[in-house]
Enzyme design. Sequence first.
Site: not given
Length: 408
Positions: A80, A130, A142, A156, A306
């Site tokens: 990320t 997280g 923290e 988070n 069907h």
Amino acid sequence: MDAIILCAGKGERLRPLTENRPKPMIPIAGKPILQHIIEKVEDLVDNIYLIVKYKKEKIVDYFKNHPKIKFLEQGEIDGTGQAVLTAKDYVDDEFLVINGDIIFEDDLEEFLKYKYAVAVKEVKNPENFGVVVLDDENNIIELQEKPENPKSNLINAGIYKFDKKIFELIEKTKISERGERELTDAIKHLIKEEKVKGIKLNGYWNDVGRPWDILEANKYLLDKINTDIKGKIEENVVIKGEVIIEEGAIVKANSVIEGPAIIKKGAVVGPLAYIRPYTVLMENTFVGNSSEVKASIIMKNTKIPHLSYVGDSIIGENCNFGCNTITANLRFDDKPVKVNIKSKRVESVRKLGVIMGDNVKTGIQVSFMPGVKVGSNCWIGASCLIDRDIESNTFVYKRDELIFRKLK
């Protein structure tokens, strides 16, 4: 003000649904996850940068005509943090960053008040996420990554506000053993130097990481729809609750639709079909005579012609069900259905049917046990009972011995 949306991941926990599409392009309530996010942010920013990589053409093709959207491809390094760094030379001095796989209710105006901010959400199982620890003024002090003993029930939530200082901190972050550069590592450096506000989300939030998360988010969004019927409705059709039937869809005679439900353009329902609550039929799908679909997402061009039942399931594109195809969705002992996620057996929810990739064909009288996953491009022969996952590109069939005896 700009926005960065992270869309480059492979979504491996959602396979086979992500075999042919990136996770942000999975449809929920009739449109991709990514479109729901864009609609939350597009009026607040000048530019939206989509960070793409895996199956990028799916995202580019769908959003290429949006006036605010620009596409940036993530390089070889994953993670990320690296995804955010991709936009370093393009974004304004201040910008939002949003994970491309979340469904959320809260508006984002609150984030614009702060130089640095991270969305946090109170959950019952913080050890799976997280964890964020705040001081008395809601500043972050923290971050813990999936701790055994979390110091907080706040996690988070994948929405951030930064300025360009974050790029400098990301570049200082070491690449992990997995070859990834993580945004949370950079935020750990940021909270040592700056005040980073933790903004608590009060509304619905879903980190769409597992198949049943998709169905849960689908229910939440469908509960918000209002009836809008533009398609063709034949005689003796019963419609109850909030139902959207788009122009070009057809509901044939003697069918019943119970909302909330969405029937997209080109879909055909019936005759004598039963669409139950929390169902979405995507474009050009077909649910035919005496078939029933309940609390499921049926993707484009799939046919359930069907005498079939599909419940609490996600069916990929271009699938074709033979007569009397049945998906079981409940255990006898009423315990949560177990599903294989990345080679681990995981408890899901009480009711869960089949999770099916694209281009699957079933013969007549095929049955699926709860929680089974079927990969893309599979053929399943007549009269099979599928009680385990099927890998993509597999032909499954059975051979029963036939005995022929002369009658006197």
